[in-house]
Design a protein around this motif. Structure first.
Motif, PDB file in Angstrom:
ATOM      1  N   ASN A 222       0.835  -1.191   0.000  1.00 46.14           N
ATOM      2  CA  ASN A 222       0.000   0.000   0.000  1.00 46.14           C
ATOM      3  C   ASN A 222       0.878   1.254   0.000  1.00 46.14           C
ATOM      4  O   ASN A 222       1.997   1.245   0.523  1.00 46.14           O
ATOM      5  CB  ASN A 222      -0.906   0.028   1.226  1.00 46.14           C
ATOM      6  CG  ASN A 222      -1.884  -1.125   1.245  1.00 46.14           C
ATOM      7  OD1 ASN A 222      -2.885  -1.122   0.538  1.00 46.14           O
ATOM      8  ND2 ASN A 222      -1.588  -2.149   2.054  1.00 46.14           N
ATOM      9  N   LEU A 223       0.344   2.302  -0.565  1.00 46.45           N
ATOM     10  CA  LEU A 223       1.021   3.592  -0.575  1.00 46.45           C
ATOM     11  C   LEU A 223       0.544   4.422   0.609  1.00 46.45           C
ATOM     12  O   LEU A 223      -0.594   4.312   1.057  1.00 46.45           O
ATOM     13  CB  LEU A 223       0.724   4.350  -1.866  1.00 46.45           C
ATOM     14  CG  LEU A 223       1.064   3.646  -3.182  1.00 46.45           C
ATOM     15  CD1 LEU A 223       0.607   4.482  -4.366  1.00 46.45           C
ATOM     16  CD2 LEU A 223       2.560   3.379  -3.268  1.00 46.45           C
ATOM     17  N   PHE A 224       1.424   5.245   1.098  1.00 46.56           N
ATOM     18  CA  PHE A 224       1.056   6.198   2.144  1.00 46.56           C
ATOM     19  C   PHE A 224       1.786   7.501   1.842  1.00 46.56           C
ATOM     20  O   PHE A 224       3.014   7.510   1.658  1.00 46.56           O
ATOM     21  CB  PHE A 224       1.435   5.681   3.533  1.00 46.56           C
ATOM     22  CG  PHE A 224       0.571   6.235   4.625  1.00 46.56           C
ATOM     23  CD1 PHE A 224      -0.508   5.526   5.102  1.00 46.56           C
ATOM     24  CD2 PHE A 224       0.801   7.507   5.143  1.00 46.56           C
ATOM     25  CE1 PHE A 224      -1.326   6.031   6.089  1.00 46.56           C
ATOM     26  CE2 PHE A 224      -0.006   8.039   6.119  1.00 46.56           C
ATOM     27  CZ  PHE A 224      -1.084   7.286   6.605  1.00 46.56           C
ATOM     28  N   ALA A 225       1.030   8.611   1.763  1.00 46.16           N
ATOM     29  CA  ALA A 225       1.601   9.912   1.400  1.00 46.16           C
ATOM     30  C   ALA A 225       1.904  10.719   2.653  1.00 46.16           C
ATOM     31  O   ALA A 225       1.068  10.847   3.546  1.00 46.16           O
ATOM     32  CB  ALA A 225       0.634  10.686   0.512  1.00 46.16           C
ATOM     33  N   VAL A 226       3.121  11.238   2.709  1.00 50.54           N
ATOM     34  CA  VAL A 226       3.536  12.160   3.770  1.00 50.54           C
ATOM     35  C   VAL A 226       3.764  13.513   3.101  1.00 50.54           C
ATOM     36  O   VAL A 226       4.663  13.656   2.272  1.00 50.54           O
ATOM     37  CB  VAL A 226       4.798  11.675   4.497  1.00 50.54           C
ATOM     38  CG1 VAL A 226       5.205  12.690   5.564  1.00 50.54           C
ATOM     39  CG2 VAL A 226       4.562  10.310   5.110  1.00 50.54           C
TER      40      VAL A 226
ATOM     41  N   GLY B 266      -7.298   5.229  -8.079  1.00 49.21           N
ATOM     42  CA  GLY B 266      -7.142   3.888  -8.641  1.00 49.21           C
ATOM     43  C   GLY B 266      -5.929   3.137  -8.144  1.00 49.21           C
ATOM     44  O   GLY B 266      -5.728   1.978  -8.526  1.00 49.21           O
ATOM     45  N   ARG B 267      -5.100   3.760  -7.304  1.00 51.21           N
ATOM     46  CA  ARG B 267      -3.936   3.103  -6.732  1.00 51.21           C
ATOM     47  C   ARG B 267      -4.160   2.893  -5.237  1.00 51.21           C
ATOM     48  O   ARG B 267      -4.974   3.591  -4.617  1.00 51.21           O
ATOM     49  CB  ARG B 267      -2.681   3.951  -6.976  1.00 51.21           C
ATOM     50  CG  ARG B 267      -2.420   4.220  -8.458  1.00 51.21           C
ATOM     51  CD  ARG B 267      -1.190   5.065  -8.664  1.00 51.21           C
ATOM     52  NE  ARG B 267       0.015   4.378  -8.223  1.00 51.21           N
ATOM     53  CZ  ARG B 267       1.234   4.926  -8.236  1.00 51.21           C
ATOM     54  NH1 ARG B 267       1.378   6.184  -8.649  1.00 51.21           N
ATOM     55  NH2 ARG B 267       2.277   4.246  -7.823  1.00 51.21           N
ATOM     56  N   PRO B 268      -3.488   1.915  -4.647  1.00 49.34           N
ATOM     57  CA  PRO B 268      -3.759   1.565  -3.241  1.00 49.34           C
ATOM     58  C   PRO B 268      -3.157   2.577  -2.256  1.00 49.34           C
ATOM     59  O   PRO B 268      -2.161   2.308  -1.583  1.00 49.34           O
ATOM     60  CB  PRO B 268      -3.110   0.196  -3.106  1.00 49.34           C
ATOM     61  CG  PRO B 268      -1.991   0.195  -4.091  1.00 49.34           C
ATOM     62  CD  PRO B 268      -2.499   1.000  -5.263  1.00 49.34           C
TER      63      PRO B 268
END
Length: 789
Positions: A75-79, A162-164
């Motif tokens: 999964n992606l996580f944005a900081v 559309g991305r995780p």
């Protein structure tokens, strides 16, 4: 632990043996303690032995602890870090700025960041005027001119649609320069976790919140600049507001004492610009010690970047051309014309009838003479150009050329609409043709012009206007007049509405204005009407000897324009009282005429509409009209944009730009062009419109200022309300910096687009066997200590 955590039993085949073992343990315990006396310690020992055996039987069933968690690395996580100038502020008592605190939180060796990178594919970004992707956070410089927080969040959501994307962690003080409406966030979008940078109520600051410019018809001070400021943590200080002219010199200063820790301050500057046209004025705020008036004193504020503003002032679009139509020569025109001669913003064009229409046989001239004898000896007396006996004799004054008004009152929109206002003075309705009366109504309703009817023997109902189109646009009823006896000796008084209108007042103070009204002479000519129309403002009344108040000055909006009725017919008596009274009357006329032409439309108008994104951008809107004031689509519009030096500006001017405005598909006659300023400054735009033949239609100008830092520093308090709204709407929560470690440990279990199931055998844990062994050891020890068999 995990999402939906529970226990699964995989060794159910051993349920029978496990139950038998527990039963055997109970039986063994009972047998071994059958001779022991019943009591507390006996019960404890039996329970300990049974617990130990039961715990070992529990392991035979092979229990598994299971649940859901985010799959590591899937999964992606944005900081996202705030890189705006607002983070240069120091909270009170903190040697580090907010930006330096933020940089420490984002240290690559920070425990919470390393843990987050183990569980998620971390994407690092920063935002100020726009959103940018980073390799690391070492390049944060906190020089951004704006905080596009809401726009950046929306862009980030769209970028990873559309991305995780499991969530967004945004580190900011919450001060958003793009906060223009409610925060909208789809239900399927990732949660946002705002991390609050800065402490509320921990700064001392004087901030300029808002400035507004208002133009009035008041002669001494036609321009008003209102300034709203806020002082935080500056109690018992003095705030000095300074107004500077376009040349940078000080024009006026005002002071206010701050009495509370958080106080709103308002300043009002009224002045007359030195020249007509567009000019930029500066407003500065300085906080000093209570006993000091020195604006150079050392400031205690967190920042000085929010203490000044540049204000564009548009004064004078003249000359405003006004058509005066009179049924006969009178004193009113003499004083009115004299009043406006010294006013460069107003040009009065007069059409005055000096002789009524007469039948041809009413006069006998010389043999063979067909022209009016009154014109004998003036100019060419040819048959085609002389005034006929059966035509009224009209005099034209202050015309542009010999052709203007040559045919009398205008008969077409193109002729009439070139004026901005019309004054009808003692002229009856029969003077006009039916289509000219209808044209006057269109002049006000559609063109947006002004109409003023003066009182007299041939005005209002006495002039036969009650069943004409002009009666519709007048602010008083003409068909409800019971024809009362003409009042004599009426006194002119302002109503409460008149006291609030700057153009009807001539003095700065109420006492001086009342003294002036008392000194006005009684008037003998009044077109008496009992009432005004709904929504019309009665600005002045004429009070007769019986103390009855008759409407004397009434105004209202009609369509796009405005109309007024001055029902006193001998206002000229005011000017006969002496030089001071004459100056007052002339000033009243100038202010009235300026009000009459204020906000009237022109063939070319230019409006600068600021845009939120990108910062510093404006949408220039040019509206072009035909001579009949209908939308003009077949025009070419060029806009020249110049960077104008303003008070306090030390930068070299930017090169001028010349851009072609494109026609809009939303509105006929509208031409637009977009402009984004590369830096802060003051800008002037000049629009030139030509028709399809290349002939000039008209020109217009507009001014605006670009100062993103002013919006960034308008408030230095962290906007907790906005951050809480973002968290609530998106499904996240507001986080303090000290809570980051706990949040990061919790994030994998809060749900993510890509999840995995985990399980953990409970019987593999050493504590299970240690607990069973401890139970047996304690039971054996108690038996020995208590002497149990």
């Amino acid at each position: 632990m995990g999402t939906g955590a529970g226990v699964v039993w995989t060794g159910t085949d051993w349920l029978g043996p496990a139950a038998a073992a527990v039963a055997l343990a109970l039986a063994s315990a009972w047998w071994s303690y059958r001779r022991a006396p019943a009591g507390f310690w006996t019960t404890v020992c039996v329970a300990l032995k049974t617990f130990g055996v039961g715990l070992l039987a529990f392991c035979l069933l092979e229990p598994l602890r299971t649940g859901q968690r985010a799959r590591p690395g899937a999964n992606l996580f944005a900081v996202v870090a705030d890189n705006s100038q607002g983070l240069q502020v120091h909270d009170e008592g903190d040697p580090l700025s907010r930006g330096e605190r933020l940089r420490r939180l984002l240290d690559p060796q920070a425990g919470w960041l390393r843990q987050l990178e183990e569980d998620f594919a971390v994407r690092k970004l920063q935002f100020d005027t726009h959103l940018r992707t980073l390799a690391d956070f070492a390049g944060l410089d906190f020089q951004g001119r704006a905080s596009a927080l809401l726009t950046s969040l929306q862009q980030l959501r769209e970028r990873y649609k559309g991305r995780p994307l499991a969530g967004i962690l945004v580190l900011t003080d919450g001060i958003a320069t793009d906060e223009t409406g409610p925060f909208d966030w789809p239900e399927d979008a990732p949660p946002v976790y705002p991390v609050v940078i800065g402490r509320p109520g921990s700064v001392r600051d004087l901030a300029l919140r808002r400035t507004s410019v208002r133009e009035t018809a008041f002669e001494d001070a036609p321009v008003t600049i209102e300034v709203e400021a806020e002082a935080i943590g500056l109690a018992r200080r003095t705030v000095v507001a300074v107004l500077r002219g376009p040349d940078g010199r000080e024009r006026e200063r005002q002071t206010r004492e701050v009495r509370s820790p958080a106080e709103s301050l308002r300043f009002r500057f009224e002045f007359r610009p030195e020249a007509a046209g567009l000019a930029f004025h500066g407003v500065e705020l300085v906080a000093t010690a209570a006993a000091s008036r020195d604006t150079n004193a050392v400031s205690e504020e967190a920042t000085l970047l929010n203490n000044r503003a540049v204000v564009p002032v548009q004064r004078g679009r003249g000359p405003h051309r006004i058509l005066y139509v009179a049924g006969r020569p009178n004193w009113e025109y003499k004083f009115l014309n004299r009043a406006v001669q010294a006013d460069p913003e107003v040009q009065l064009v007069a059409l005055i009838r000096v002789a009524l229409r007469e039948p041809k046989f009413a006069f006998l001239g010389r043999a063979g003479e067909s022209g009016n004898p009154l014109f004998r000896g003036f100019g060419d007396q040819s048959r085609e150009e002389v005034a006929r006996y059966d035509q009224p004799v009209l005099v034209r004054l202050n015309t542009r050329d010999a052709r203007e008004l040559a045919g009398g009152f205008p008969a077409t929109p193109e002729e009439l609409f070139e004026y901005e206002a019309v004054i009808l003075d003692d002229v009856e309705a029969a003077f006009f043709k039916a289509d000219q009366l209808a044209l006057l109504r269109r002049f006000v309703a559609d063109r947006g012009g002004g109409l003023l009817m003066l009182g007299g023997a041939e005005s209002f109902r006495e002039g036969g206007y009650e069943r004409t189109p002009v009666a519709e646009l007048l602010p008083v009823y003409l068909d409800r007049v019971p024809r009362p006896a003409m009042p004599e000796g009426v006194r002119f008084e302002l109503t409460p509405a008149g006291w609030l209108e700057p153009w009807t007042r001539l003095r700065e103070t109420e006492a001086a204005e009342r003294a002036r009204l008392e000194a006005m002479p009684p008037f003998r000519v009044l077109n008496a009407v009992p009432e005004a129309k709904p929504a019309a403002q009665v600005l002045a009344v004429a009070r007769d000897a019986n103390d009855r108040a008759w409407p004397a000055l009434v105004a209202h909006r009609f369509g796009r324009g405005r109309a007024a009725a001055l029902l006193v017919g001998d206002l000229w008596r005011w000017g006969m009282r002496g030089p001071e009274a004459r100056r007052d009357m002339e000033r009243f006329w100038r202010q009235t005429l300026r009000w009459l032409v204020r906000d009237t439309a022109r063939r070319v108008e230019l409006l600068a509409r600021p845009l939120a994104d990108p910062p510093g951008s404006v949408r220039l809107e040019a509206r072009v009209r035909t001579a009949a004031y209908e939308p003009e689509d077949e025009a070419a519009v060029w806009v020249t944009i110049q960077n104008v030096p303003y008070p306090g500006d030390t930068n070299a001017p930017l090169p001028a730009l010349r851009l072609r405005a494109e026609p809009s598909s939303d509105e006929p006659g509208l031409f637009t062009v977009l402009h984004t300023a590369p830096r802060a400054g003051a800008f002037r735009a000049e629009a030139t419109a030509t028709n399809y033949l290349g002939a000039l239609i008209g020109e217009a100008e507009a001014g605006w200022t670009v100062d993103p830092a002013a919006a960034e520093f308008r408030s230095l308090q962290p906007n907790l309300g906005l951050l809480e709204t973002i968290a609530r709407v998106s499904g996240g929560r507001v986080v303090e910096p000290a809570e980051l470690d706990a949040l990061v440990r919790e994030l994998p279990t809060r749900g993510a687009p890509v999840m995995e199931t985990w399980n953990r055998p409970l019987w593999h844990n050493p504590w299970v066997f240690l607990a069973a062994l401890l139970a047996f050891v304690v039971e054996w020890g108690l038996r020995r200590a208590k002497g149990l068999p």
